[in-house]
Design a protein around this motif. Structure first.
Motif, PDB file in Angstrom:
ATOM      1  N   LEU A 153       0.829  -1.203   0.000  1.00 15.07           N
ATOM      2  CA  LEU A 153       0.000   0.000   0.000  1.00 15.07           C
ATOM      3  C   LEU A 153       0.863   1.253   0.000  1.00 15.07           C
ATOM      4  O   LEU A 153       0.599   2.210  -0.738  1.00 15.07           O
ATOM      5  CB  LEU A 153      -0.940   0.006   1.201  1.00 15.07           C
ATOM      6  CG  LEU A 153      -1.875   1.206   1.321  1.00 15.07           C
ATOM      7  CD1 LEU A 153      -2.786   1.313   0.099  1.00 15.07           C
ATOM      8  CD2 LEU A 153      -2.692   1.111   2.598  1.00 15.07           C
ATOM      9  N   SER A 154       1.911   1.249   0.798  1.00 16.99           N
ATOM     10  CA  SER A 154       2.821   2.392   0.835  1.00 16.99           C
ATOM     11  C   SER A 154       3.486   2.609  -0.516  1.00 16.99           C
ATOM     12  O   SER A 154       3.539   3.743  -1.023  1.00 16.99           O
ATOM     13  CB  SER A 154       3.883   2.178   1.909  1.00 16.99           C
ATOM     14  OG  SER A 154       4.832   3.202   1.879  1.00 16.99           O
ATOM     15  N   PHE A 155       3.989   1.545  -1.130  1.00 15.91           N
ATOM     16  CA  PHE A 155       4.648   1.647  -2.436  1.00 15.91           C
ATOM     17  C   PHE A 155       3.683   2.180  -3.494  1.00 15.91           C
ATOM     18  O   PHE A 155       4.037   3.043  -4.292  1.00 15.91           O
ATOM     19  CB  PHE A 155       5.178   0.282  -2.884  1.00 15.91           C
ATOM     20  CG  PHE A 155       6.419  -0.187  -2.176  1.00 15.91           C
ATOM     21  CD1 PHE A 155       6.843   0.363  -0.983  1.00 15.91           C
ATOM     22  CD2 PHE A 155       7.172  -1.211  -2.716  1.00 15.91           C
ATOM     23  CE1 PHE A 155       7.988  -0.090  -0.343  1.00 15.91           C
ATOM     24  CE2 PHE A 155       8.314  -1.670  -2.091  1.00 15.91           C
ATOM     25  CZ  PHE A 155       8.722  -1.109  -0.901  1.00 15.91           C
ATOM     26  N   VAL A 156       2.443   1.680  -3.495  1.00 12.08           N
ATOM     27  CA  VAL A 156       1.464   2.085  -4.507  1.00 12.08           C
ATOM     28  C   VAL A 156       1.058   3.539  -4.321  1.00 12.08           C
ATOM     29  O   VAL A 156       0.997   4.307  -5.295  1.00 12.08           O
ATOM     30  CB  VAL A 156       0.228   1.153  -4.472  1.00 12.08           C
ATOM     31  CG1 VAL A 156      -0.933   1.744  -5.246  1.00 12.08           C
ATOM     32  CG2 VAL A 156       0.594  -0.210  -5.030  1.00 12.08           C
ATOM     33  N   LEU A 157       0.788   3.949  -3.097  1.00  9.38           N
ATOM     34  CA  LEU A 157       0.391   5.338  -2.856  1.00  9.38           C
ATOM     35  C   LEU A 157       1.499   6.313  -3.241  1.00  9.38           C
ATOM     36  O   LEU A 157       1.247   7.323  -3.905  1.00  9.38           O
ATOM     37  CB  LEU A 157       0.012   5.533  -1.388  1.00  9.38           C
ATOM     38  CG  LEU A 157      -1.282   4.875  -0.932  1.00  9.38           C
ATOM     39  CD1 LEU A 157      -1.466   5.059   0.571  1.00  9.38           C
ATOM     40  CD2 LEU A 157      -2.465   5.442  -1.687  1.00  9.38           C
ATOM     41  N   ILE A 158       2.718   5.996  -2.856  1.00 11.67           N
ATOM     42  CA  ILE A 158       3.832   6.888  -3.171  1.00 11.67           C
ATOM     43  C   ILE A 158       4.107   6.886  -4.670  1.00 11.67           C
ATOM     44  O   ILE A 158       4.389   7.939  -5.255  1.00 11.67           O
ATOM     45  CB  ILE A 158       5.068   6.504  -2.340  1.00 11.67           C
ATOM     46  CG1 ILE A 158       4.790   6.841  -0.871  1.00 11.67           C
ATOM     47  CG2 ILE A 158       6.317   7.220  -2.834  1.00 11.67           C
ATOM     48  CD1 ILE A 158       5.779   6.304   0.102  1.00 11.67           C
ATOM     49  N   THR A 159       4.000   5.742  -5.315  1.00 10.36           N
ATOM     50  CA  THR A 159       4.186   5.674  -6.764  1.00 10.36           C
ATOM     51  C   THR A 159       3.140   6.516  -7.486  1.00 10.36           C
ATOM     52  O   THR A 159       3.463   7.257  -8.420  1.00 10.36           O
ATOM     53  CB  THR A 159       4.116   4.218  -7.255  1.00 10.36           C
ATOM     54  OG1 THR A 159       5.181   3.494  -6.666  1.00 10.36           O
ATOM     55  CG2 THR A 159       4.207   4.131  -8.759  1.00 10.36           C
TER      56      THR A 159
END
Length: 163
Positions: free
Chosen positions: A85-91
């Motif tokens: 979730l963190s990777f997707v939101l930041i991406t």
């Protein structure tokens, strides 16, 4: 070099370097270190994912970020979906703000990476705090410094396949 020869050369596909960099990052995040040194371990997988998302937007996007996040969750025995979730939101945020800027200098990339690493660590910290996990806050922010200092190494090692 003759023009005919220049036209026959195709740009190198970055698939193999992407796979190798993810494998190397996965080794680096699970490699056993002593307790005193392990707190300073950089966010290897996040930096590799961020590099490919920024420098190879046609090859790596939100699905790549999701896959590397799930892979990181499995490797670190984290709650499934936390890093994803963190990777997707930041991406998504990074791609949204850099979509019209295709000329990204090293300084711009370092600034974007610094803000993204802070956002990632903040998200992980807030999620773990809401989940009731108790840990030392000073130890949680140690990877920020090492990740910021390691980013130029990651950039210069992977940049030859980014264009």
């Amino acid at each position: 070099m003759p023009i005919a020869k220049m036209r026959s050369q195709k740009p190198q596909d970055p698939l193999i370097p992407i796979i190798l960099s993810v494998v190397l990052a996965s080794i680096l995040i699970v490699y056993p270190l002593s307790y005193n040194v392990s707190g300073w371990r950089p966010a290897w997988m996040f930096m590799v994912m961020l590099f490919w998302v920024l420098c190879q937007p046609t090859w790596c996007g939100v699905w790549f970020a999701f896959a590397t996040g799930i892979f990181t969750d499995l490797l670190l025995d984290a709650p499934l979906g936390l890093n994803a979730l963190s990777f997707v939101l930041i991406t998504f945020v990074v791609r949204f703000f850099t979509r019209e800027r295709r000329i990204l200098t090293f300084a711009n990339l370092w600034l974007i990476a610094a803000m993204a690493i802070v956002a990632h660590l903040s998200f992980i910290w807030m999620s773990q705090t809401m989940g009731g996990l108790q840990f030392s806050i000073a130890r949680h922010w140690q990877p920020l410094l090492t990740s910021l200092f390691i980013w130029p190494v990651v950039y210069y090692l992977l940049r030859r396949w980014s264009i």
